[in-house]
Design an enzyme around this catalytic site. Structure first.
Site, short mmCIF file in Angstrom:
data_model
loop_
_atom_site.label_atom_id
_atom_site.label_comp_id
_atom_site.label_asym_id
_atom_site.label_seq_id
_atom_site.Cartn_x
_atom_site.Cartn_y
_atom_site.Cartn_z
N TYR A 57 0.83 -1.22 0.00
CA TYR A 57 0.00 0.00 0.00
C TYR A 57 0.86 1.27 0.00
O TYR A 57 0.44 2.29 -0.55
CB TYR A 57 -1.02 -0.03 1.15
N HIS A 113 -14.45 1.89 -0.90
CA HIS A 113 -13.37 0.94 -0.56
C HIS A 113 -12.25 1.63 0.22
O HIS A 113 -11.14 1.11 0.28
CB HIS A 113 -12.82 0.27 -1.82
N GLY A 180 -15.86 2.49 -15.94
CA GLY A 180 -14.56 1.84 -15.73
C GLY A 180 -14.54 0.83 -14.60
O GLY A 180 -13.58 0.78 -13.85
N SER A 182 -15.32 -3.43 -13.71
CA SER A 182 -15.60 -4.74 -14.31
C SER A 182 -16.90 -5.32 -13.78
O SER A 182 -17.40 -6.32 -14.31
CB SER A 182 -14.45 -5.71 -14.02
N LEU A 207 -14.23 0.55 -21.20
CA LEU A 207 -13.38 0.27 -22.36
C LEU A 207 -13.99 -0.83 -23.22
O LEU A 207 -13.93 -0.80 -24.45
CB LEU A 207 -11.98 -0.13 -21.88
N ALA A 224 -12.08 6.05 -21.07
CA ALA A 224 -12.86 6.94 -20.21
C ALA A 224 -12.60 8.42 -20.53
O ALA A 224 -13.52 9.23 -20.49
CB ALA A 224 -12.56 6.66 -18.74
P1 OAD Z 1 -11.28 -3.91 -12.47
O1 OAD Z 1 -9.81 -3.99 -12.74
O2 OAD Z 1 -11.95 -5.16 -12.02
O3 OAD Z 1 -12.04 -3.40 -13.77
C1 OAD Z 1 -11.61 -2.27 -14.47
C2 OAD Z 1 -12.52 -2.03 -15.65
O4 OAD Z 1 -12.09 -0.85 -16.29
C3 OAD Z 1 -12.50 -3.15 -16.71
O5 OAD Z 1 -13.83 -3.49 -17.08
C4 OAD Z 1 -11.77 -2.50 -17.90
O6 OAD Z 1 -12.27 -2.94 -19.15
C5 OAD Z 1 -12.08 -1.03 -17.69
N1 OAD Z 1 -11.06 -0.13 -18.26
C6 OAD Z 1 -9.72 -0.30 -18.36
N2 OAD Z 1 -9.14 0.77 -18.92
C7 OAD Z 1 -10.12 1.68 -19.14
C8 OAD Z 1 -10.18 2.99 -19.71
N3 OAD Z 1 -9.07 3.63 -20.14
N4 OAD Z 1 -11.38 3.60 -19.81
C9 OAD Z 1 -12.52 2.98 -19.38
N5 OAD Z 1 -12.52 1.75 -18.85
C10 OAD Z 1 -11.36 1.10 -18.72
O7 OAD Z 1 -11.49 -2.72 -11.43
P2 OAD Z 1 -12.76 -2.41 -10.51
O8 OAD Z 1 -14.01 -2.80 -11.17
O9 OAD Z 1 -12.61 -1.01 -10.05
O10 OAD Z 1 -11.19 -3.46 -4.42
O11 OAD Z 1 -12.47 -3.37 -9.29
C11 OAD Z 1 -13.31 -3.32 -8.17
C12 OAD Z 1 -12.53 -3.60 -6.92
O12 OAD Z 1 -11.76 -4.79 -7.07
C13 OAD Z 1 -11.47 -2.55 -6.59
O13 OAD Z 1 -12.00 -1.43 -5.93
C14 OAD Z 1 -10.54 -3.29 -5.70
C15 OAD Z 1 -10.45 -4.60 -6.44
O14 OAD Z 1 -10.22 -5.73 -5.67
C16 OAD Z 1 -10.45 -3.56 -3.30
O15 OAD Z 1 -9.24 -3.53 -3.30
C17 OAD Z 1 -11.27 -3.69 -2.07
#
Ligand code: OAD
Length: 238
Positions: A57, A113, A180, A182, A207, A224
């Site tokens: 971290y 988070h 942005g 998943s 994306l 984004a």
């Molecule tokens: P993810 O890494 O699971 O998903 C990221 C999403 O962003 C994916 O669907 C990509 O396709 C999309 N993406 C990537 N680049 C992009 C761009 N330039 N523009 C738009 N979209 C883009 O991340 P989160 O969904 O945020 O939690 O993950 C949720 C949680 O899982 C996080 O907060 C974290 C992780 O474990 C904790 O640590 C508690």
């Protein structure tokens, strides 16, 4: 142009900060592909090996501080101000632990988070702003104990923060927008279903199609930094 929805609920995830140079979690080469979350992001991991967890971290905090907000963060902040001027509200709920929404100009951001720039004592519960590394030898400013400080971040197996306020804001929304993310981590992953059941219009900005893509009424795909400003401009909130 039709007037914009009065109450917009925006949920953001790691994809909005990707173009600021902060890695996403589940894309190819993402953080959880390179690092094992069970050894770095659980209370058990912290108990077993606090130095390794703190190092992880500390590294992410330094990266976040070195990053700059991108046009997507800024466009959301402008839209938030525009809507507030007109008596509406853009509720900004993020799964991200960076502060790029705030530095992009957003006024109120709900970090479900937690936040990299905050620390918390596992002994007395004291929480405080923290921009530097957290070390095991650091005393808690609240109780002066050492070895008890942790990042104020939600780990796997812990409850997300601010769930009641988030639920209240979702219930009053006219439009739910996911940017942005998943859509694979609860509670956030369930918001689109909740919004649909409440009859709220839903839109995905990502994306590529997320795990939940079929649940949204509308979707726009691309980086984004391009699709968020364009979407908000179409709502009359540029
Ligand atoms: P993810 O890494 O699971 O998903 C990221 C999403 O962003 C994916 O669907 C990509 O396709 C999309 N993406 C990537 N680049 C992009 C761009 N330039 N523009 C738009 N979209 C883009 O991340 P989160 O969904 O945020 O939690 O993950 C949720 C949680 O899982 C996080 O907060 C974290 C992780 O474990 C904790 O640590 C508690």
């Amino acid at each position: 142009m039709a007037s914009p929805p009065a109450r917009i609920f925006v949920l953001t995830g790691a994809g909005i900060s990707a173009e600021s140079g902060l890695g996403t979690f589940r894309d190819r080469g993402g953080i959880w592909e390179r690092f094992d979350p069970m050894r770095l992001a659980t209370p058990e991991a912290f108990a077993a090996d606090p130095d390794t967890v703190l190092d992880f971290y500390n590294w992410r905090r330094r990266n976040a501080l070195a990053a700059e907000p991108n046009p997507a963060h800024r466009a959301l902040a402008r839209a938030q101000a525009r809507l507030a001027d007109g008596g509406g509200r853009l509720f900004l709920c993020t799964q991200n632990v960076d502060d790029l929404h705030e530095r992009g100009g957003a006024e109120a951001v709900t970090h479900m988070h937690g936040a990299l720039l905050r620390a918390r004592c596992t002994g007395c519960g004291h929480g405080f702003a923290c921009r530097g590394d957290i070390l095991r030898a650091d005393p808690c400013p609240g109780c002066a104990r050492t070895g008890t400080l942790r990042p104020d971040i939600v780990w796997f197996g812990e409850m997300p923060m601010h769930l009641e306020a988030i639920d209240a804001r979702l219930r009053e929304a006219d439009l739910f927008v996911a940017v942005g993310t998943s859509g694979s981590v609860l509670s956030a992953a369930g918001y689109v279903t909740q919004a649909r059941s409440l009859g709220i219009r839903t839109c995905e900005l990502n994306l590529e199609p997320s795990d939940n893509a079929s649940l949204f009424d509308e979707a726009r795909y691309g980086p984004a930094s391009e699709i968020v400003p364009a979407f908000l401009a179409d709502l009359g909130l540029a």
